[in-house]
Design an enzyme around this catalytic site. Structure first.
Site, PDB file in Angstrom:
ATOM      1  CG  HIS A  82     -40.846  45.663  26.173  1.00  0.00           C
ATOM      2  ND1 HIS A  82     -40.556  46.560  24.896  1.00  0.00           N
ATOM      3  CD2 HIS A  82     -41.543  44.670  26.020  1.00  0.00           C
ATOM      4  CE1 HIS A  82     -41.066  45.655  23.987  1.00  0.00           C
ATOM      5  NE2 HIS A  82     -41.438  44.492  24.555  1.00  0.00           N
ATOM      6  CG  ASN A 155     -41.960  44.712  19.594  1.00  0.00           C
ATOM      7  OD1 ASN A 155     -41.912  45.458  20.638  1.00  0.00           O
ATOM      8  ND2 ASN A 155     -41.980  43.569  19.587  1.00  0.00           N
ATOM      9  CE1 TYR A 369     -49.295  42.583  25.905  1.00  0.00           C
ATOM     10  CE2 TYR A 369     -48.030  44.687  26.349  1.00  0.00           C
ATOM     11  CZ  TYR A 369     -48.001  43.578  25.802  1.00  0.00           C
ATOM     12  OH  TYR A 369     -47.086  43.418  24.801  1.00  0.00           O
TER      13      TYR A 369
HETATM   14 FE1  HDD Z   1     -45.546  42.539  25.083  1.00  0.00          FE
HETATM   15  C1  HDD Z   1     -44.640  44.726  27.389  1.00  0.00           C
HETATM   16  C2  HDD Z   1     -44.457  44.842  22.645  1.00  0.00           C
HETATM   17  C3  HDD Z   1     -46.011  40.319  22.625  1.00  0.00           C
HETATM   18  C4  HDD Z   1     -46.634  40.604  27.451  1.00  0.00           C
HETATM   19  N1  HDD Z   1     -44.707  44.596  24.892  1.00  0.00           N
HETATM   20  C5  HDD Z   1     -44.673  45.446  26.216  1.00  0.00           C
HETATM   21  C6  HDD Z   1     -44.173  46.652  25.744  1.00  0.00           C
HETATM   22  C7  HDD Z   1     -43.923  46.650  24.106  1.00  0.00           C
HETATM   23  C8  HDD Z   1     -44.589  45.207  23.869  1.00  0.00           C
HETATM   24  C9  HDD Z   1     -43.519  47.677  23.387  1.00  0.00           C
HETATM   25  C10 HDD Z   1     -43.676  47.564  26.539  1.00  0.00           C
HETATM   26  C11 HDD Z   1     -44.840  48.807  26.630  1.00  0.00           C
HETATM   27  C12 HDD Z   1     -44.466  49.818  27.735  1.00  0.00           C
HETATM   28  O1  HDD Z   1     -43.449  50.572  27.177  1.00  0.00           O
HETATM   29  O2  HDD Z   1     -44.772  49.856  28.648  1.00  0.00           O
HETATM   30  N2  HDD Z   1     -45.383  42.574  23.208  1.00  0.00           N
HETATM   31  C13 HDD Z   1     -44.986  43.416  22.315  1.00  0.00           C
HETATM   32  C14 HDD Z   1     -45.065  43.029  20.720  1.00  0.00           C
HETATM   33  C15 HDD Z   1     -45.402  41.833  20.718  1.00  0.00           C
HETATM   34  C16 HDD Z   1     -45.812  41.562  22.147  1.00  0.00           C
HETATM   35  C17 HDD Z   1     -44.932  44.018  19.646  1.00  0.00           C
HETATM   36  C18 HDD Z   1     -45.848  40.769  19.677  1.00  0.00           C
HETATM   37  C19 HDD Z   1     -46.335  41.359  18.537  1.00  0.00           C
HETATM   38  N3  HDD Z   1     -46.032  40.720  25.127  1.00  0.00           N
HETATM   39  C20 HDD Z   1     -46.559  39.873  23.987  1.00  0.00           C
HETATM   40  C21 HDD Z   1     -47.187  38.737  24.507  1.00  0.00           C
HETATM   41  C22 HDD Z   1     -47.262  38.818  25.866  1.00  0.00           C
HETATM   42  C23 HDD Z   1     -46.693  40.038  26.293  1.00  0.00           C
HETATM   43  C24 HDD Z   1     -47.346  37.512  23.193  1.00  0.00           C
HETATM   44  C25 HDD Z   1     -48.039  38.023  26.486  1.00  0.00           C
HETATM   45  C26 HDD Z   1     -48.795  36.858  26.377  1.00  0.00           C
HETATM   46  N4  HDD Z   1     -45.598  42.721  26.835  1.00  0.00           N
HETATM   47  C27 HDD Z   1     -46.199  41.792  27.692  1.00  0.00           C
HETATM   48  C28 HDD Z   1     -46.307  42.073  29.264  1.00  0.00           C
HETATM   49  C29 HDD Z   1     -45.720  43.725  29.322  1.00  0.00           C
HETATM   50  C30 HDD Z   1     -45.155  43.818  27.868  1.00  0.00           C
HETATM   51  C31 HDD Z   1     -45.677  41.218  30.102  1.00  0.00           C
HETATM   52  C32 HDD Z   1     -44.481  43.845  30.541  1.00  0.00           C
HETATM   53  C33 HDD Z   1     -45.074  45.185  30.848  1.00  0.00           C
HETATM   54  C34 HDD Z   1     -46.253  45.484  30.509  1.00  0.00           C
HETATM   55  O3  HDD Z   1     -46.686  44.545  29.497  1.00  0.00           O
HETATM   56  O4  HDD Z   1     -46.865  46.499  30.471  1.00  0.00           O
HETATM   57  O5  HDD Z   1     -47.670  41.997  29.710  1.00  0.00           O
END
Ligand code: HDD
Length: 698
Positions: A82, A155, A369
């Protein structure tokens, strides 16, 4: 206005200096004075400081150095997924309150508005990639409620690729540009992605979404949003209802064709970002309905799939949507980096009335996160960045850390504390009634194992073992303990704290409490209430150091004092005896250089004044009468023996030391003050029976 000196005004500088830098126009309208980061006004932002017009640039130019230094560090790591996104401020309005389902304050009253910050994103592409790849879109909303921030990080598709967070790193590695060639950018159409998903049948449902037109949104404004997981709503009575969250765009749901998306990415890579910007700038604020699918445990059980499985949705035909609010985005951020880039969404941010389920994908996210923000924003204090701060009051005892911006007053950085009894600010306190409490669960179904913040009753006895510990000590050790309490508590200036501690000690041992109270010259208060009865457990010899017996010489250090004229043979013999017993001799003399001895010469390992006897486990000496007489007037030598004696150590003496030093100090032979001949056998022991004669113990 910045202060200028005559010289800075350019009287001595070439007249053309600024004109060259500014393309001939020296006029700069408006604005506050330009300063360094530390407020020093800047006179010239066009030219670096040089030694002569064509000479080298000077290191002294702090403005140049600060400007380049700051610029060099402008970038922070992009989000691992993202990375490319756009955000806007707005508000959430409750249109249909649900107090029967949730105690969350933002759902309490019709018309109640809660500020939000919403960020839309692509998933796979880097920060600088295009807006229109075939991809999932992030739909993350931060609600600044009056009971703290709630982040609904969803999402634009209602399901996900994987069922368990442990597969997330694999999924992301597979979809990102391939590791050896670093392409393709922002695309799922490549080997590693399809290799992975073809091996993960649980992703098949999500693939049908990814290959659908939902993956090619016409605009962020025409995207649906989903919380994906099953969450819980919890009402005032503590009853839980399962819930799925939905955003429905009032602009309608719309997509592009693949051919359009491909062409848009060339014509305008910022298509979605620009679209959102333009709509907000012209006052055409995008709006979404906020809807819930609320259902109970029976409904959950009746479904042909598990509601904890994030690869499944619940058809609206089975559980219809109930619209309970709307979101309007009406303000573009003032600064993209400060707000959209630095905003940190945390699925663990929930407020009272909203809770998690055991969905294993969600549970993994609750860790990820928070963790990622530290590497992205560089500090645990990222919550202090304005876009991340709650808009309600917040206070806790988390302290310090990189880039700490708060300046807390006073010393209440722990709790419980009773500093208020001394008129001090006691700091924030937990609120068992209004504070967030996790849904407890019944323990009956696999979604709701019993979660509690409790200590078991079997942990309630706090004193029996303390009593056993005290009872197990020898009397000298008990005296040490009592004296230690007296010393520590005499340093405590808060009298009510001393009194409270005495009342606790009564539960350990009445005698101990009395000795400490006497040592402090304080009355003995009532015993503190004990939650569980205090038992008289059997004393254990293993809990006493003294009862373990004398330690061996191995690994111990023995100080041996000598001086010019000492008998070398006697010294060698002492040293050898220590070494043979496993110890290390350390020779100490008033001077460290080569000293003439009877029978040879010798250098000291340490000078007397710099090698006090506290550095050694035992001491001995080999000194001639003349030197002993001389040393008996030297404070360092007298202190050497006095300390060893006071610390209950073994002192091996030679006749001259005894006659001229020990006798003078009143150090009488005892089990540990012994002639050198007996020294090696006794050396490692402490002679505690001596201590009460030299020190007042409690
Ligand atoms: Fe995630 C970012 C949505 C599963 C780990 N995720 C991130 C963002 C969104 C989502 C919208 C961007 C937030 C922003 O605008 O800053 N992610 C989802 C959805 C998931 C999902 C809807 C499943 C239903 N994500 C998911 C899992 C993991 C992560 C299973 C780790 C185990 N996601 C992350 C992250 C991020 C992230 C690496 C990257 C930047 C952040 O968190 O702040 O931690």
């Amino acid at each position: 206005m910045p202060k200028t000196t005559k010289q800075a005004k350019g009287s001595k500088a070439p007249a053309s200096r600024n004109t060259i830098g500014k393309g001939g126009d020296t006029h700069q309208a408006g604005g506050p004075p330009l300063t360094t980061n530390f407020g020093v006004p800047i006179s010239d932002n066009q030219n670096s400081l040089k030694a002569g017009a064509r000479g080298p640039v000077l290191l002294e130019d702090f403005h140049l150095r600060e400007k380049i230094f700051h610029f060099d560090h402008e970038r922070i790591p992009e989000r691992i997924v993202h990375a490319r996104g756009s955000g806007a401020h707005g508000f959430f309005e409750c249109t249909d309150p649900i107090p029967d389902l949730s105690r969350a304050s933002l759902f309490a009253e019709k018309g109640k508005r809660t500020p939000v910050f919403t960020r839309f994103s692509t998933v796979a592409g880097s920060k600088g990639s295009k807006d229109t790849p075939r991809d999932v879109r992030g739909f993350a909303v931060k609600f600044y409620t009056d009971e703290g921030n709630w982040d609904l990080v969803g999402n634009n598709m209602p399901v996900f690729f994987i069922q368990d967070a442990i597969k997330f790193p694999d999924l992301v590695h597979a979809v990102k540009p391939e590791a050896d060639r670093m392409f393709p950018q922002a695309a799922s159409a490549h080997d590693t992605f399809w290799d992975f998903v073809s091996l993960m049948p649980e992703s098949t449902h999500m693939l049908t979404w990814l290959m659908s037109d939902f993956a090619l949104p016409r605009s962020f404004r025409t995207m649906q949003g989903f919380g994906v997981h099953t969450f819980r709503l919890v009402n005032e009575a503590g009853e839980s209802t399962f819930v799925k969250f939905h955003w429905r765009p009032r602009q309608g749901t719309q997509s592009t064709t693949w051919d359009e998306a491909v062409k848009i990415s060339g014509a305008d890579p910022d298509f979605l970002r620009r679209d959102l910007w333009e709509a907000i700038q012209k006052g055409d604020f995008p709006e979404w309905d906020f809807a819930i699918q609320a259902f109970d445990l029976d409904t959950a059980r009746s479904l042909p799939f598990d509601v904890l499985d994030a690869s499944k949705l619940i058809p609206e035909e089975i559980v219809p949507l109930r619209v309970i609010g709307r979101m309007v985005l009406d303000r573009w951020p003032d600064n993209f980096f400060a707000e959209t880039e630095q905003v940190a969404f945390l699925p663990h941010n929930v407020v009272p009335g909203i809770d998690f389920t055991n969905d294993p994908l969600l549970q993994g996210r609750l860790f990820s996160y928070l963790d990622t923000q530290k590497s992205r924003l560089g500090t645990t204090n990222f919550f202090q960045i304005p876009v991340n701060q709650p808009k309600c009051p917040f206070a806790n005892l988390n302290r310090d850390g990189t880039m700490q911006m708060a300046v807390p007053k006073g010393r209440a950085n722990y709790e419980p504390n009773s500093l208020d009894q001394a008129g001090e600010e006691p700091g924030p306190r937990e609120d068992p009634v209004n504070g967030f409490t996790s849904f407890r669960g019944s323990g009956e179904d696999n979604d709701a194992s019993e979660k509690l913040r409790v200590r078991p009753e079997s942990f309630a006895d706090h004193f029996s073992q303390a009593r056993m510990m005290f009872a197990s000590q020898t009397s000298i050790e008990q005296a040490h303990m009592a004296s230690a309490f007296v010393f520590e508590l005499s340093k405590v200036e808060l009298e009510h704290v001393r009194t409270r501690m005495l009342s606790q000690l009564r539960n350990v041992d009445e005698g101990l409490a009395k000795r400490v109270a006497d040592g402090l010259a304080m009355p003995l208060p009532k015993a503190a209430a004990a939650v569980a009865p205090t038992l008289d457990l059997d004393a254990s010899d293993k809990l006493s150091i003294v009862k373990q017996g004398d330690p061996p010489m191995k690994g111990r250090k023995v100080g041996i004092l000598f001086d010019e004229g000492s008998d070398k043979a006697a010294l060698d013999k002492l040293g050898k005896a220590v070494i043979d017993a496993g110890g290390t001799p350390f020779f100490v003399a008033p001077k460290v250089g080569e000293l003439k001895l009877k029978g040879g010469t010798m250098k000291a390992d340490g000078q007397l004044a710099g090698s006090p006897s506290v550095l050694f486990d035992a001491v001995a000496c080999a000194i001639m009468p003349d030197q002993a007489k001389k040393l008996s007037t030297d404070g360092a030598a007298l202190q050497w023996f006095m300390d060893a004696h006071g610390h209950a150590k073994t002192i091996g003496y030679c006749p001259a030391t005894k006659e001229f030093i020990l006798d003078k100090l009143g150090i009488e032979p005892d089990s540990g003050v012994i002639p050198n001949a007996e020294f090696p056998n006794v050396a490692p022991a402490r002679h505690w029976e001596r201590e009460p004669k030299v020190r007042m113990l409690a």
